[in-house]
Design a protein around this motif. Structure first.
Motif, mmCIF file in Angstrom:
data_model
loop_
_atom_site.group_PDB
_atom_site.id
_atom_site.type_symbol
_atom_site.label_atom_id
_atom_site.label_comp_id
_atom_site.label_asym_id
_atom_site.label_seq_id
_atom_site.Cartn_x
_atom_site.Cartn_y
_atom_site.Cartn_z
ATOM 1 N N ALA A 32 0.844 -1.190 -0.041
ATOM 2 C CA ALA A 32 0.033 -0.075 0.034
ATOM 3 C C ALA A 32 0.858 1.235 -0.050
ATOM 4 C CB ALA A 32 -0.855 -0.059 1.359
ATOM 5 N N GLY A 33 2.129 1.034 0.258
ATOM 6 C CA GLY A 33 3.132 2.120 0.194
ATOM 7 C C GLY A 33 3.139 3.246 1.415
ATOM 8 N N VAL A 34 2.968 2.391 2.671
ATOM 9 C CA VAL A 34 2.795 3.156 3.769
ATOM 10 C C VAL A 34 3.781 2.515 4.705
ATOM 11 C CG1 VAL A 34 0.408 4.100 3.523
ATOM 12 C CG2 VAL A 34 0.745 1.963 4.999
ATOM 13 N N PRO A 35 4.368 3.404 5.855
ATOM 14 C CA PRO A 35 5.473 2.744 6.835
ATOM 15 C C PRO A 35 4.765 1.785 7.354
ATOM 16 C CG PRO A 35 5.624 4.878 6.462
ATOM 17 C CD PRO A 35 4.612 4.826 5.802
ATOM 18 N N TYR A 36 5.460 0.671 7.903
ATOM 19 C CA TYR A 36 5.022 -0.389 8.840
ATOM 20 C C TYR A 36 5.898 -0.252 10.119
ATOM 21 C CZ TYR A 36 4.175 -4.685 11.198
ATOM 22 O OH TYR A 36 4.007 -5.652 12.105
ATOM 23 N N VAL A 37 5.286 0.109 11.437
ATOM 24 C CA VAL A 37 6.074 0.282 12.441
ATOM 25 C C VAL A 37 6.028 -0.999 13.553
ATOM 26 C CG1 VAL A 37 6.580 1.669 14.374
ATOM 27 C CG2 VAL A 37 5.298 2.693 12.498
ATOM 28 N N LEU A 38 7.247 -1.619 13.681
ATOM 29 C CA LEU A 38 7.468 -3.289 14.045
ATOM 30 C C LEU A 38 7.673 -2.881 15.542
ATOM 31 C CD1 LEU A 38 7.545 -6.032 13.634
ATOM 32 C CD2 LEU A 38 10.209 -5.583 13.520
ATOM 33 N N CYS A 42 15.855 -0.752 8.753
ATOM 34 C CA CYS A 42 15.047 0.313 9.338
ATOM 35 C C CYS A 42 15.106 1.589 9.030
ATOM 36 C CB CYS A 42 14.441 0.161 10.923
ATOM 37 S SG CYS A 42 13.901 -1.731 11.175
ATOM 38 N N ALA A 43 14.008 2.123 8.608
ATOM 39 C CA ALA A 43 14.224 3.674 8.237
ATOM 40 C C ALA A 43 14.015 4.829 9.204
ATOM 41 C CB ALA A 43 13.247 3.850 7.012
ATOM 42 N N ALA A 44 13.509 4.537 10.445
ATOM 43 C CA ALA A 44 13.244 5.188 11.390
ATOM 44 C C ALA A 44 13.208 4.474 12.892
ATOM 45 C CB ALA A 44 12.007 6.179 11.172
ATOM 46 N N LEU A 45 13.276 5.232 14.001
ATOM 47 C CA LEU A 45 13.184 4.606 15.056
ATOM 48 C C LEU A 45 12.167 5.692 15.870
ATOM 49 C CD1 LEU A 45 14.192 2.790 17.511
ATOM 50 C CD2 LEU A 45 15.797 4.422 18.061
ATOM 51 N N MET A 46 11.132 4.853 16.376
ATOM 52 C CA MET A 46 10.016 5.551 17.338
ATOM 53 C C MET A 46 10.203 4.862 18.636
ATOM 54 S SD MET A 46 5.952 4.908 17.080
ATOM 55 C CE MET A 46 6.103 5.699 15.269
ATOM 56 N N VAL A 47 10.404 5.474 19.516
ATOM 57 C CA VAL A 47 10.598 5.350 21.204
ATOM 58 C C VAL A 47 9.257 5.397 21.923
ATOM 59 C CG1 VAL A 47 11.789 7.576 22.001
ATOM 60 C CG2 VAL A 47 12.025 5.420 23.223
ATOM 61 N N THR A 101 8.558 -6.956 4.166
ATOM 62 C CA THR A 101 7.400 -5.964 4.009
ATOM 63 C C THR A 101 7.756 -5.250 2.854
ATOM 64 O OG1 THR A 101 7.194 -3.809 4.919
ATOM 65 C CG2 THR A 101 9.462 -4.342 4.878
ATOM 66 N N GLY A 102 8.726 -5.142 2.071
ATOM 67 C CA GLY A 102 8.875 -4.648 0.812
ATOM 68 C C GLY A 102 8.633 -3.041 0.707
ATOM 69 N N GLY A 103 8.513 -2.523 2.048
ATOM 70 C CA GLY A 103 8.410 -1.002 1.857
ATOM 71 C C GLY A 103 9.057 -0.621 3.344
ATOM 72 N N PRO A 104 8.659 0.758 3.538
ATOM 73 C CA PRO A 104 9.396 1.393 4.563
ATOM 74 C C PRO A 104 9.238 0.716 6.021
ATOM 75 C CG PRO A 104 7.733 2.967 3.764
ATOM 76 C CD PRO A 104 7.544 1.602 2.744
ATOM 77 N N LEU A 105 10.050 0.283 6.738
ATOM 78 C CA LEU A 105 9.928 -0.249 8.017
ATOM 79 C C LEU A 105 10.698 0.585 9.105
ATOM 80 C CD1 LEU A 105 9.104 -2.841 9.449
ATOM 81 C CD2 LEU A 105 11.571 -3.802 9.202
ATOM 82 N N TRP A 106 9.747 1.028 9.964
ATOM 83 C CA TRP A 106 10.260 1.695 11.381
ATOM 84 C C TRP A 106 10.222 0.742 12.360
ATOM 85 C CZ3 TRP A 106 6.788 6.777 11.006
ATOM 86 C CH2 TRP A 106 6.976 7.425 9.881
ATOM 87 N N THR A 110 21.912 6.767 17.703
ATOM 88 C CA THR A 110 21.338 6.375 16.261
ATOM 89 C C THR A 110 21.099 7.454 15.290
ATOM 90 O OG1 THR A 110 19.467 5.230 15.197
ATOM 91 C CG2 THR A 110 18.788 6.793 17.276
ATOM 92 N N PRO A 111 21.757 7.397 14.171
ATOM 93 C CA PRO A 111 21.527 8.366 13.222
ATOM 94 C C PRO A 111 20.145 8.324 12.524
ATOM 95 C CG PRO A 111 22.560 6.462 12.093
ATOM 96 C CD PRO A 111 22.389 5.994 13.496
ATOM 97 N N LEU A 112 19.251 7.390 12.611
ATOM 98 C CA LEU A 112 18.165 7.440 12.006
ATOM 99 C C LEU A 112 17.112 8.428 12.621
ATOM 100 C CD1 LEU A 112 17.419 3.291 12.518
ATOM 101 C CD2 LEU A 112 18.005 4.512 10.538
ATOM 102 N N PRO A 113 16.158 8.802 11.653
ATOM 103 C CA PRO A 113 15.083 9.633 12.162
ATOM 104 C C PRO A 113 14.450 9.146 13.387
ATOM 105 C CG PRO A 113 14.613 9.427 9.908
ATOM 106 C CD PRO A 113 15.780 8.463 10.444
#
Length: 379
Positions: A118-124, A168-173, A139-144, A244-247
């Motif tokens: 679907a072209g949206v990020p999946y947050v694991l 992973c393209a981003a980190l969510m704490v 996933t085949g798409g952006p993974l956070w 981490t250098p990730l967003p």
């Protein structure tokens, strides 16, 4: 990246045979409830305490009226938007949610694959029932990656390294879980994980308490109490920013003062969230505090809305209130339970269709224009 307008019509394989296909995301709730054990349904559906905040999330969104613009000449709006500097098919990410194999044997890889298509990020979630590396391959798409702060900082560092290595393209704490909220449905059910569902990103044996069923005790709460660090501090966030250098996104912000301090610590986005009504019961609905947080941040970081989002109309409301985008949670778990990857694909295609309709009806050519709409509270 393809716009959702180019995605084929939603598959009809998700609903049980003989039933009409879902017409909106809410339709998946009954389908999920029909196939899930009652205690698992309660684990997903429930909130903390008297579930006051759980109900308030929905009620607050329902009170937001959007003033549409007319004569704008919009015929085919774009749903694409930038999140964390990258173009996504919608201003939406799949919220981090634990133990998805509870809902369907294919679990996280199925929902991640649907999100990628679907072209949206999946947050694991840290508490995924599938390892980071396997979800990244699916996933085949952006993974956070979503991080819970653990008592063992060495394990935190290991999770960061694994998430980075997996692409992973981003980190969510997540910062609103010093202890697990008292979720009375789970307490009354004596809820525990079945043997086949594990905290796959933790070392073997670190989730034993989550499987130890005891009447009148939530095994999930016992487990998180043993492994989560209860005293997360701003200095820990600063350590994480330097590590981490990730967003970096911080999830669980409600007070605008905390949003300002998070921005000062170098985060790229704040997520206005009350954990879907599952932590402090009596906390405000996220739609209620969102405008204050947006004003306090003042464009220095992105602001996402979490908790209570149930469809494309809610995405429009969040954008009109100033959000950059939203996290979508429970409806996608319902869809996963009802039909695995096909169910999740259906749900995300329906969301895209609802968002296109909402943009068209409000006279907006894209989500950026939706953020210029005015709102009224109270209908």
């Amino acid at each position: 990246m393809a716009d959702p307008a180019d995605i084929p019509p939603p598959p009809t394989a998700a609903p049980p045979a003989g039933d009409a296909p879902p017409a909106c995301l809410a339709d998946f709730a009954a389908l999920a409830r029909a196939v899930l054990p009652p205690d698992t349904w309660d684990f997903v559906d429930g909130g903390s305490g008297a579930e006051t905040t759980l109900a308030a999330n929905r009620a607050a969104l329902d009170r937001v009226a959007v003033l549409p613009r007319v004569l704008t000449g919009v015929e085919s709006p774009r749903t694409g938007a930038r999140l964390l500097g990258r173009e996504q098919a919608m201003p939406v990410a799949v919220a981090p949610m634990a133990y998805q194999r509870l809902l369907h044997p294919d679990g996280e890889p199925a929902l991640a694959a649907a999100a990628g298509a679907a072209g949206v990020p999946y947050v694991l979630s840290t508490l995924s029932s599938t390892p980071i590396e396997e979800v990244a391959a699916a996933t085949g798409g952006p993974l956070w990656f979503q991080l819970y702060w653990l008592r063992d900082r060495g394990l935190v560092a290991d999770l960061l390294d694994r998430a980075t290595a997996a692409g992973c393209a981003a980190l969510m704490v997540t910062v609103d879980v010093p202890v697990l909220g008292r979720r009375l449905r789970d307490v009354r059910n004596g809820f525990a994980l079945p043997p086949h569902v594990t905290a796959a990103n933790l070392p073997r044996g670190r989730d034993d308490l989550a499987h130890a069923g005891t009447p009148g005790v939530s095994a999930i709460a016992a487990h998180t109490g043993a492994v989560f660090a209860p005293a997360l501090r701003w200095s820990d966030l600063e350590w994480l920013r330097a590590r981490t250098p990730l967003p970096l996104l911080v999830k669980g912000i409600l007070d605008p003062r905390d949003a300002v301090r998070a921005v000062g610590a170098g985060v790229d986005a704040v997520v206005v969230s009350n954990h879907g009504g599952r932590q402090l019961d009596g906390a405000p609905a996220t739609a209620t505090v969102l405008p204050e947080v947006v004003a306090a941040v003042d464009g220095r970081a992105e602001v996402l809305l979490d908790s209570g989002v149930r469809g494309g109309g809610d995405v429009l409301r969040a954008l009109a209130l100033g959000a950059t985008g939203v996290l979508l949670g429970r409806p996608l778990l319902w869809a996963l339970a009802a039909g695995g990857r096909a169910g999740a694909t259906t749900a995300l295609a329906l969301l895209a269709a609802e968002l296109r309709d909402a943009l068209t009806l409000s006279g907006c050519a894209d989500p950026d224009e939706a953020r210029q709409l005015r709102t009224l509270t109270g209908g």
